[in-house]
Structures are given as C-alpha cells and as structure tokens.
Design a protein around this motif. Sequence first.
Motif, PDB file in Angstrom:
ATOM      1  N   ALA A 256      14.488  -0.529  -4.920  1.00 40.36           N
ATOM      2  CA  ALA A 256      13.071  -0.668  -5.298  1.00 40.36           C
ATOM      3  C   ALA A 256      12.445   0.691  -5.616  1.00 40.36           C
ATOM      4  CB  ALA A 256      12.289  -1.354  -4.179  1.00 40.36           C
ATOM      5  N   ASN A 257      13.275   1.737  -5.636  1.00 41.68           N
ATOM      6  CA  ASN A 257      12.771   3.086  -5.897  1.00 41.68           C
ATOM      7  C   ASN A 257      11.619   3.441  -4.949  1.00 41.68           C
ATOM      8  OD1 ASN A 257      12.771   5.566  -7.168  1.00 41.68           O
ATOM      9  ND2 ASN A 257      11.366   4.907  -8.776  1.00 41.68           N
ATOM     10  N   LEU A 258      11.820   3.168  -3.664  1.00 40.14           N
ATOM     11  CA  LEU A 258      10.806   3.443  -2.646  1.00 40.14           C
ATOM     12  C   LEU A 258      10.427   4.921  -2.677  1.00 40.14           C
ATOM     13  CD1 LEU A 258       9.253   2.167  -0.187  1.00 40.14           C
ATOM     14  CD2 LEU A 258      11.126   3.037   1.229  1.00 40.14           C
ATOM     15  N   PHE A 259       9.136   5.203  -2.791  1.00 44.19           N
ATOM     16  CA  PHE A 259       8.659   6.582  -2.849  1.00 44.19           C
ATOM     17  C   PHE A 259       8.660   7.228  -1.470  1.00 44.19           C
ATOM     18  CE2 PHE A 259       5.382   9.855  -2.701  1.00 44.19           C
ATOM     19  CZ  PHE A 259       5.735  10.634  -3.795  1.00 44.19           C
ATOM     20  N   ALA A 260       8.195   6.465  -0.461  1.00 37.78           N
ATOM     21  CA  ALA A 260       8.106   7.016   0.893  1.00 37.78           C
ATOM     22  C   ALA A 260       8.080   5.886   1.911  1.00 37.78           C
ATOM     23  CB  ALA A 260       6.851   7.869   1.035  1.00 37.78           C
ATOM     24  N   CYS A 261       8.489   6.230   3.132  1.00 34.23           N
ATOM     25  CA  CYS A 261       8.387   5.306   4.255  1.00 34.23           C
ATOM     26  C   CYS A 261       7.684   6.057   5.379  1.00 34.23           C
ATOM     27  CB  CYS A 261       9.770   4.844   4.700  1.00 34.23           C
ATOM     28  SG  CYS A 261       9.689   3.631   6.024  1.00 34.23           S
ATOM     29  N   LEU A 262       6.527   5.540   5.793  1.00 29.39           N
ATOM     30  CA  LEU A 262       5.734   6.166   6.849  1.00 29.39           C
ATOM     31  C   LEU A 262       5.760   5.292   8.096  1.00 29.39           C
ATOM     32  CD1 LEU A 262       2.624   7.251   4.742  1.00 29.39           C
ATOM     33  CD2 LEU A 262       4.615   8.623   5.348  1.00 29.39           C
ATOM     34  N   ALA A 263       5.807   5.932   9.246  1.00 37.83           N
ATOM     35  CA  ALA A 263       5.867   5.199  10.512  1.00 37.83           C
ATOM     36  C   ALA A 263       4.471   4.831  10.999  1.00 37.83           C
ATOM     37  CB  ALA A 263       6.563   6.057  11.559  1.00 37.83           C
ATOM     38  N   LYS A 264       4.388   3.647  11.613  1.00 35.00           N
ATOM     39  CA  LYS A 264       3.163   3.246  12.318  1.00 35.00           C
ATOM     40  C   LYS A 264       3.284   3.741  13.742  1.00 35.00           C
ATOM     41  CE  LYS A 264       2.267  -1.183  10.013  1.00 35.00           C
ATOM     42  NZ  LYS A 264       2.273  -2.631  10.246  1.00 35.00           N
ATOM     43  N   PRO A 265       2.246   4.158  14.403  1.00 35.78           N
ATOM     44  CA  PRO A 265       0.929   4.408  13.817  1.00 35.78           C
ATOM     45  C   PRO A 265       0.998   5.648  12.925  1.00 35.78           C
ATOM     46  CG  PRO A 265       0.953   5.112  16.107  1.00 35.78           C
ATOM     47  CD  PRO A 265       2.290   4.484  15.820  1.00 35.78           C
ATOM     48  N   TRP A 266       0.319   5.592  11.797  1.00 30.32           N
ATOM     49  CA  TRP A 266       0.377   6.676  10.833  1.00 30.32           C
ATOM     50  C   TRP A 266      -0.777   7.643  11.037  1.00 30.32           C
ATOM     51  CZ3 TRP A 266      -1.324   1.781   9.904  1.00 30.32           C
ATOM     52  CH2 TRP A 266      -2.625   1.639   9.427  1.00 30.32           C
ATOM     53  N   ASP A 267      -0.590   8.821  10.500  1.00 30.58           N
ATOM     54  CA  ASP A 267      -1.624   9.842  10.499  1.00 30.58           C
ATOM     55  C   ASP A 267      -2.375   9.694   9.171  1.00 30.58           C
ATOM     56  OD1 ASP A 267      -2.804  12.531  11.282  1.00 30.58           O
ATOM     57  OD2 ASP A 267      -1.867  13.006   9.345  1.00 30.58           O
ATOM     58  N   GLU A 268      -3.695   9.567   9.229  1.00 28.27           N
ATOM     59  CA  GLU A 268      -4.482   9.317   8.025  1.00 28.27           C
ATOM     60  C   GLU A 268      -4.245  10.386   6.958  1.00 28.27           C
ATOM     61  OE1 GLU A 268      -9.085   8.755   6.441  1.00 28.27           O
ATOM     62  OE2 GLU A 268      -8.704   8.727   8.588  1.00 28.27           O
ATOM     63  N   SER A 269      -4.248  11.652   7.335  1.00 25.25           N
ATOM     64  CA  SER A 269      -4.081  12.698   6.320  1.00 25.25           C
ATOM     65  C   SER A 269      -2.696  12.628   5.672  1.00 25.25           C
ATOM     66  CB  SER A 269      -4.349  14.081   6.901  1.00 25.25           C
ATOM     67  OG  SER A 269      -3.417  14.381   7.893  1.00 25.25           O
ATOM     68  N   THR A 270      -1.665  12.289   6.448  1.00 27.08           N
ATOM     69  CA  THR A 270      -0.319  12.143   5.880  1.00 27.08           C
ATOM     70  C   THR A 270      -0.292  10.978   4.896  1.00 27.08           C
ATOM     71  OG1 THR A 270       0.666  13.036   7.894  1.00 27.08           O
ATOM     72  CG2 THR A 270       2.125  11.787   6.438  1.00 27.08           C
ATOM     73  N   LEU A 271      -0.904   9.853   5.268  1.00 27.58           N
ATOM     74  CA  LEU A 271      -0.965   8.697   4.380  1.00 27.58           C
ATOM     75  C   LEU A 271      -1.676   9.058   3.071  1.00 27.58           C
ATOM     76  CD1 LEU A 271      -0.633   5.625   3.776  1.00 27.58           C
ATOM     77  CD2 LEU A 271      -2.857   5.314   4.882  1.00 27.58           C
ATOM     78  N   ILE A 272      -2.827   9.684   3.170  1.00 29.18           N
ATOM     79  CA  ILE A 272      -3.622  10.016   1.982  1.00 29.18           C
ATOM     80  C   ILE A 272      -2.856  11.004   1.093  1.00 29.18           C
ATOM     81  CG2 ILE A 272      -5.783  11.043   1.151  1.00 29.18           C
ATOM     82  CD1 ILE A 272      -5.919   8.152   2.590  1.00 29.18           C
ATOM     83  N   GLN A 273      -2.257  12.022   1.699  1.00 30.66           N
ATOM     84  CA  GLN A 273      -1.475  12.995   0.906  1.00 30.66           C
ATOM     85  C   GLN A 273      -0.264  12.330   0.238  1.00 30.66           C
ATOM     86  OE1 GLN A 273      -2.370  16.055  -0.007  1.00 30.66           O
ATOM     87  NE2 GLN A 273      -4.240  15.525   1.105  1.00 30.66           N
ATOM     88  N   THR A 274       0.386  11.411   0.954  1.00 27.76           N
ATOM     89  CA  THR A 274       1.535  10.705   0.395  1.00 27.76           C
ATOM     90  C   THR A 274       1.095   9.850  -0.793  1.00 27.76           C
ATOM     91  OG1 THR A 274       2.615  10.651   2.557  1.00 27.76           O
ATOM     92  CG2 THR A 274       3.429   9.089   0.900  1.00 27.76           C
ATOM     93  N   ILE A 275      -0.025   9.154  -0.661  1.00 24.17           N
ATOM     94  CA  ILE A 275      -0.532   8.326  -1.769  1.00 24.17           C
ATOM     95  C   ILE A 275      -0.903   9.217  -2.955  1.00 24.17           C
ATOM     96  CG2 ILE A 275      -2.430   6.834  -2.513  1.00 24.17           C
ATOM     97  CD1 ILE A 275      -2.340   5.575   0.325  1.00 24.17           C
ATOM     98  N   LYS A 276      -1.557  10.333  -2.707  1.00 27.23           N
ATOM     99  CA  LYS A 276      -1.929  11.251  -3.799  1.00 27.23           C
ATOM    100  C   LYS A 276      -0.680  11.750  -4.538  1.00 27.23           C
ATOM    101  CE  LYS A 276      -6.403  12.793  -2.100  1.00 27.23           C
ATOM    102  NZ  LYS A 276      -7.200  13.879  -1.527  1.00 27.23           N
ATOM    103  N   LYS A 277       0.337  12.154  -3.787  1.00 26.41           N
ATOM    104  CA  LYS A 277       1.593  12.607  -4.406  1.00 26.41           C
ATOM    105  C   LYS A 277       2.250  11.474  -5.198  1.00 26.41           C
ATOM    106  CE  LYS A 277       2.884  16.045  -0.976  1.00 26.41           C
ATOM    107  NZ  LYS A 277       3.618  16.179   0.282  1.00 26.41           N
ATOM    108  N   ALA A 278       2.236  10.278  -4.614  1.00 26.29           N
ATOM    109  CA  ALA A 278       2.849   9.116  -5.282  1.00 26.29           C
ATOM    110  C   ALA A 278       2.144   8.808  -6.597  1.00 26.29           C
ATOM    111  CB  ALA A 278       2.790   7.909  -4.356  1.00 26.29           C
ATOM    112  N   LEU A 279       0.823   8.902  -6.614  1.00 27.61           N
ATOM    113  CA  LEU A 279       0.065   8.595  -7.827  1.00 27.61           C
ATOM    114  C   LEU A 279       0.278   9.656  -8.905  1.00 27.61           C
ATOM    115  CD1 LEU A 279      -3.204   7.279  -6.173  1.00 27.61           C
ATOM    116  CD2 LEU A 279      -1.540   5.928  -7.486  1.00 27.61           C
ATOM    117  N   GLN A 280       0.639  10.853  -8.491  1.00 27.53           N
ATOM    118  CA  GLN A 280       0.921  11.919  -9.463  1.00 27.53           C
ATOM    119  C   GLN A 280       2.337  11.834 -10.032  1.00 27.53           C
ATOM    120  OE1 GLN A 280       0.110  15.413  -7.142  1.00 27.53           O
ATOM    121  NE2 GLN A 280      -2.112  15.141  -7.236  1.00 27.53           N
ATOM    122  N   SER A 281       3.199  11.094  -9.338  1.00 24.85           N
ATOM    123  CA  SER A 281       4.605  11.034  -9.772  1.00 24.85           C
ATOM    124  C   SER A 281       4.785  10.190 -11.019  1.00 24.85           C
ATOM    125  CB  SER A 281       5.488  10.509  -8.654  1.00 24.85           C
ATOM    126  OG  SER A 281       5.239   9.145  -8.405  1.00 24.85           O
TER     127      SER A 281
END
Length: 126
Positions: free
Chosen positions: A101-126
């Motif tokens: 599925a070409n997974l971009f990232a896998c984040l663990a719960k409970p997640w850190d908000e800043s890590t989630l937001i940075q990961t989404i920003k990087k993913a949207l730029q890819s």
Amino acid sequence: MILCVDDEKMVLNSLKDQLKKNFQSEFKLEFAESADEAIELIDELDEKGISLLLIVSDWLMPGIKGDEFLIRVHQKFPRIVKIMLTGQAEDSAISRARSEANLFACLAKPWDESTLIQTIKKALQS
C-alpha cells in the motif's frame, strides 16, 4: 482532503481536534468509524471529483483491519498518501502495508501531536 479512520470515537475526536487546529484552513477533513464507511466515503468523493490526499488509519478495527483497508485503497487510488496509527499492529501487517500500500509512516498510539502533525506535513509534501 484528509480522511481519518478509527473505530474509537475518543481517538477520532482527538484527531479531529488536532487536525482542525493545524490543517482546517488548508484542507477539508473527513472522519470515518470503520474501513467500510471509509471506502464508501472515498468512492463518493471520487464520484464527485474530490481529491483525497491523505488517509490516517487505525490498524485494529472490526471487520477490515487497517493494512487490508490501505491495500484496497492503494489498488484503486495509488496516489493517496497513507499513514497508519496504531497501538497494536503486527509487524507483518505493517510490512504488508509498506510493500503493498506504499505506507508512508506508522505511528504508535498514544501519539505525540507534534510528531503526527510533522508526519502529515511531510507526507503531503511527498
């Protein structure tokens, strides 16, 4: 558009709050409580010509698990960026999602908000 999929309302509400705070001015947000609901929503958006850019999905959900859901989405819409958010995904499921599925990232719960937001920003730029 960004879609979040999780069967736990509390998790969806947290995601909703965090994503609204960080992305509401740039992206429309959608939320689904199951993979089946998400698939219906994705098909509806496609019929309306609305581009879904990114999915944040749980792994352990009733019915279709997250890796299988993301693989199905990828087969039909390979350009959608996919992130898995999970507390208990099996390593084999994460590997399958990465390769099939070409997974971009896998984040663990409970997640850190800043890590989630940075990961989404990087993913949207890819």
